[in-house]
Design an enzyme around this catalytic site. Sequence first.
Site, PDB file in Angstrom:
ATOM      1  CB  ALA A  76       4.817   1.031  -0.556  1.00 26.39           C
ATOM      2  CE1 TYR A 145      -5.616   3.854   1.652  1.00 28.79           C
ATOM      3  CE2 TYR A 145      -7.935   3.655   1.094  1.00 28.79           C
ATOM      4  CZ  TYR A 145      -6.667   3.112   1.153  1.00 28.79           C
ATOM      5  OH  TYR A 145      -6.457   1.821   0.711  1.00 28.79           O
TER       6      TYR A 145
END
Length: 311
Positions: A76, A145
């Site tokens: 996730a 990220y």
Amino acid sequence: MKILITGGAGFIGSHLAEYFNEQNYEVFILDNLKTGYHSNVGFIDNAHLIDNDVTNSQFVTELIKKEQFDYVIHLAAVVSVVETIKNPILSQSVNIEATLNMLESNRQYNKNLKKFIFASSAAVYGNTEGLPKKVNTFIDPESPYAIEKYAAEQYTKLYNKLFNMPTTSLRFFNIYGPRQDPSSPYSGVLSIMNEKFQNDDTFTFFGDGEQTRDFVYVKDLVQAVSIVLNNENANGKIYNLGSGEQISLLQIFNTFEKLYNKTINYKFSDSRSGDIKHSYAQIEELTSLGYKPKYSVEDGLAAYVNYTNHS
Ligand code: NAD
Ligand code: UD2
């Protein structure tokens, strides 16, 4: 054997859930369905598909305490690079803090844990020189990220070193296959190209189309994960999960032409800023554990197109 797959309703997670379900593991999915879909995992009953957020730390801790999972695969994440640039504070709470909480909850409350696998990314390498990309060389994250994936994989590794937890991180290269969602311009390029071929739309090459990537068919990823899951020697390690092959976008386009037995319009526009020209993985560490990619790009794309045309 109980296995928890966070992000299990997404593209990669749904293939892992399918595989472990077929192997008769008791599969639990924790997913807030942000970019995943219930329909990806119709074979999982409602009691095992937990619609909740990994940042809900108390809930996650209670779940781990209660279920005593044998295995955890933590996928996730805020997966969109653009979204992490727009909202780094939110994305770090998902991509770093929730990972740390997952590790900490398992450390404190789950003595049954046999493996914890974290999904890192080739993004950590950024635009560094040198090919193939090797795990123990310089990294140069170019987005929140990439930093977040790096931080979380390092925590995952550290929990092995400090607490002897059975943890492994895998740096996924460019994964493709059925159920990859093409709906955003930043979706995986092969899902976009495939959709253009299906709908006879125009495909845009950002740059000259000569850029290369290490594309991995999702079934090869499943093979790699299952090998790592069952190998204690992988504890405390980080591996590249690639195919070891470097393929250009133009080559992929030609392969789609052959598979669809037609062509579509295409155009060239400016390269994306910060785009990486060439990337492929050194995978010897993983092959030494027994991993052997089975899908050449031709085979993987054929399986993908076949799936697309029959679903
Ligand atoms: P995906 O978007 O299909 O899957 C991500 C899943 O996580 C989705 O089902 C989503 O609903 C769920 N999710 C997101 N935020 C959540 C939250 N806060 N709480 C609970 N669930 C949440 O993407 P994917 O391509 O299957 O990616 C899976 C993992 O692999 C991610 O960690 C991604 O960063 C990593 N990865 C993927 C690639 C690739 O090529 N697809 C490359 C490198 C790394
Ligand atoms: C991958 C990851 C991304 C991030 C990044 C960091 C995926 C899907 N994306 O991006 O999350 O980790 O690595 O380096 O794994 N392209 C086109 N036309 C299109 C779409 C893309 O030409 O319509 C090009 C794009 O400019 C790039 C290549 O295709 O050169 C691959 O793009 P991508 O977004 O699939 O993957 P990548 O490696 O850039």
